[in-house]
Write an enzyme that holds these catalytic residues in place. Structure first.
Site, PDB file in Angstrom:
ATOM      1  N   GLU A  62     -41.923  59.115  39.259  1.00 24.13           N
ATOM      2  CA  GLU A  62     -42.971  58.179  39.679  1.00 24.13           C
ATOM      3  C   GLU A  62     -44.246  58.314  38.851  1.00 24.13           C
ATOM      4  O   GLU A  62     -44.903  57.316  38.532  1.00 24.13           O
ATOM      5  CB  GLU A  62     -43.283  58.372  41.165  1.00 24.13           C
ATOM      6  CG  GLU A  62     -42.210  57.845  42.106  1.00 24.13           C
ATOM      7  CD  GLU A  62     -41.016  58.773  42.242  1.00 24.13           C
ATOM      8  OE1 GLU A  62     -39.984  58.360  42.808  1.00 24.13           O
ATOM      9  OE2 GLU A  62     -41.119  59.937  41.758  1.00 24.13           O
ATOM     10  N   HIS A 131     -39.206  58.698  54.078  1.00 22.16           N
ATOM     11  CA  HIS A 131     -38.803  57.305  53.932  1.00 22.16           C
ATOM     12  C   HIS A 131     -39.485  56.388  54.952  1.00 22.16           C
ATOM     13  O   HIS A 131     -39.149  55.202  55.022  1.00 22.16           O
ATOM     14  CB  HIS A 131     -37.279  57.162  54.089  1.00 22.16           C
ATOM     15  CG  HIS A 131     -36.489  57.743  52.970  1.00 22.16           C
ATOM     16  ND1 HIS A 131     -36.451  59.085  52.726  1.00 22.16           N
ATOM     17  CD2 HIS A 131     -35.703  57.158  52.031  1.00 22.16           C
ATOM     18  CE1 HIS A 131     -35.658  59.317  51.678  1.00 22.16           C
ATOM     19  NE2 HIS A 131     -35.192  58.161  51.247  1.00 22.16           N
TER      20      HIS A 131
END
Length: 326
Positions: A62, A131
Site C-alpha cells: 500500500e 476488514h
C-alpha cells in the site's frame, strides 16, 4: 437511458468508466483491480476495455501504491488508488499524511495533488480482523485531505466523478455493506456539490445527522419514529472534511435537537467535532444536549459479535427518545 437503477458498486464502476473515457490522464491502481476486477468487483471489466497501462494491478504494498500515485500526480496524471480494505490503509498512512496531504502547501500552491484514494470501509459483512474498520476520523484530522463518503448509488456515481476532477487529494470512503443496495442514478444531473450535505428526509422534532452506511439506518429510524408521532429530519452529511456545518445549523435551528450517528467509535470521532461546533453555533436553539451514537472504543470484534458493536435501529431510536425527553 440517463436514469438507471444500479447497485452502489455498479454506480462506482460506471463512474470510473466515465472518468477513464473523459480524461486520458486518469489511471486506476491497486491490488487485484485489473484482471479480477477488485474484491468487490468495483473495477470489473475496466482493464479489459482500457488496457493494463491505465488499470494497473500492483504488488501487495500500500505504501508503494500511494507513493507511486503521488509521483504520477506530479507528472500530470490523475491516479485513482484502491485500498482493498479499510484496515489495509495503514502501511500507506505515512505516504498519505506526510506527502500526499502536505505537498501542495510545501510547494506554496504550485503543485497540485489530484489523487483519489478509494477505501471500502465499515462493518456488516461478517469479515475477519482488519476488514471492517471505520478510520475516517484519523484522516479528517489531517489538514490538506478531503474526506467524503456516499450513502447511495447516485452519490457514489457523482461524488467519485467530482473527486477525480478535484485538484486536491480526496480520501473516498465507500460503505462496503451498501455495495449491493440499489438506487436510481441520473448520469446527466449532478445532485449537488461534493462537500455539501443533503436533507434526506424532512422533519421538525429532531435532526439525525449521518454519512455513508448509517444514513440508511437513520432513515429507517425516522420511519419507525413517525409511527409514534415523531417528526425526524435526516441529514446526509456526505463529507467528513470539510463538514457542512451551515446545513447542520439550519436543521438544528429548526428542530432544536441533534443526534449524530456513525459506525466509528464515538470517542474522538467525527460526531465529537460536530457536537462541539453545533453547541457553539446553536447554543440558544438547542432544547437538549447533542447526542452521539457510534461504535465502542474497542478493537472491531469477531464477525459473530459485530451486530452488538454496530449502531443499529434500537440504539438510534434510544438516542432519539433520550433527546426528546429533555
Amino acid at each position: 437511458m440517463p436514469v438507471q437503477k444500479l447497485p452502489l458498486a455498479k454506480a462506482l464502476n460506471e463512474s470510473l468508466r466515465k472518468a477513464l473515457e473523459d480524461d486520458s490522464k486518469v489511471l486506476i491502481m491497486g491490488e487485484d483491480v485489473g484482471k479480477l476486477g477488485g474484491v468487490f468487483r468495483v473495477t470489473d471489466g475496466l482493464q479489459k476495455d482500457f488496457g493494463e497501462d491505465r488499470v494497473i494491478d500492483t504488488p501487495l504494498a500500500e505504501s508503494g501504491i500511494v507513493g507511486t500515485a503521488i509521483g504520477l500526480a506530479l507528472r500530470g496524471y490523475r491516479p485513482v488508488v484502491e485500498i482493498q480494505f479499510d484496515g489495509f490503509v495503514f502501511p500507506a498512512y505515512d505516504q498519505i499524511v506526510t506527502q500526499l496531504a502536505k505537498m501542495h502547501a510545501r510547494a506554496l500552491g504550485k503543485v497540485k495533488m489530484p489523487v483519489v484514494v478509494r477505501i471500502p470501509y465499515g462493518g456488516g459483512i461478517g469479515a475477519v480482523e482488519h476488514h471492517s474498520e471505520s478510520p475516517e476520523a484519523l484522516f479528517a484530522h489531517v489538514a490538506g485531505l478531503k474526506i467524503v463518503s456516499p450513502s447511495n448509488a447516485s452519490d457514489a456515481y457523482w461524488m467519485l466523478q467530482q473527486a477525480i476532477r478535484s485538484d486536491d487529494p480526496v480520501i473516498f470512503f465507500e460503505p462496503k455493506r451498501r455495495y449491493w443496495d440499489k438506487g436510481e442514478v441520473d448520469t446527466e444531473a449532478i445532485p449537488g456539490e461534493l462537500h455539501k450535505a443533503r436533507v434526506a428526509r424532512e422533519g421538525g422534532d429532531l435532526t439525525l445527522a449521518a454519512y455513508g452506511p448509517m444514513v440508511k439506518v437513520c432513515l429507517e429510524a425516522a420511519a419507525a419514529a413517525e409511527e409514534e408521532g415523531k417528526s425526524i429530519e435526516v441529514l446526509d452529511l456526505r463529507s467528513v472534511s470539510p463538514i457542512d456545518f451551515d446545513a447542520i445549523q439550519r436543521s438544528v435551528e429548526k428542530t432544536g435537537r441533534l443526534v449524530v450517528v456513525h459506525e466509528a467509535p464515538v470517542f474522538f470521532g467525527s460526531g465529537a467535532e460536530i457536537a462541539a461546533r453545533i453547541t457553539e453555533r446553536c447554543f440558544y436553539h438547542l432544547e437538549a444536549p447533542v447526542l452521539r451514537v457510534g461504535g465502542y472504543h474497542a478493537p472491531y470484534p469477531p464477525a459473530r459479535l459485530e451486530e452488538e458493536y454496530l449502531p443499529g435501529l434500537d440504539r438510534v431510536l434510544d438516542a432519539v427518545d433520550r433527546s426528546l425527553a429533555y
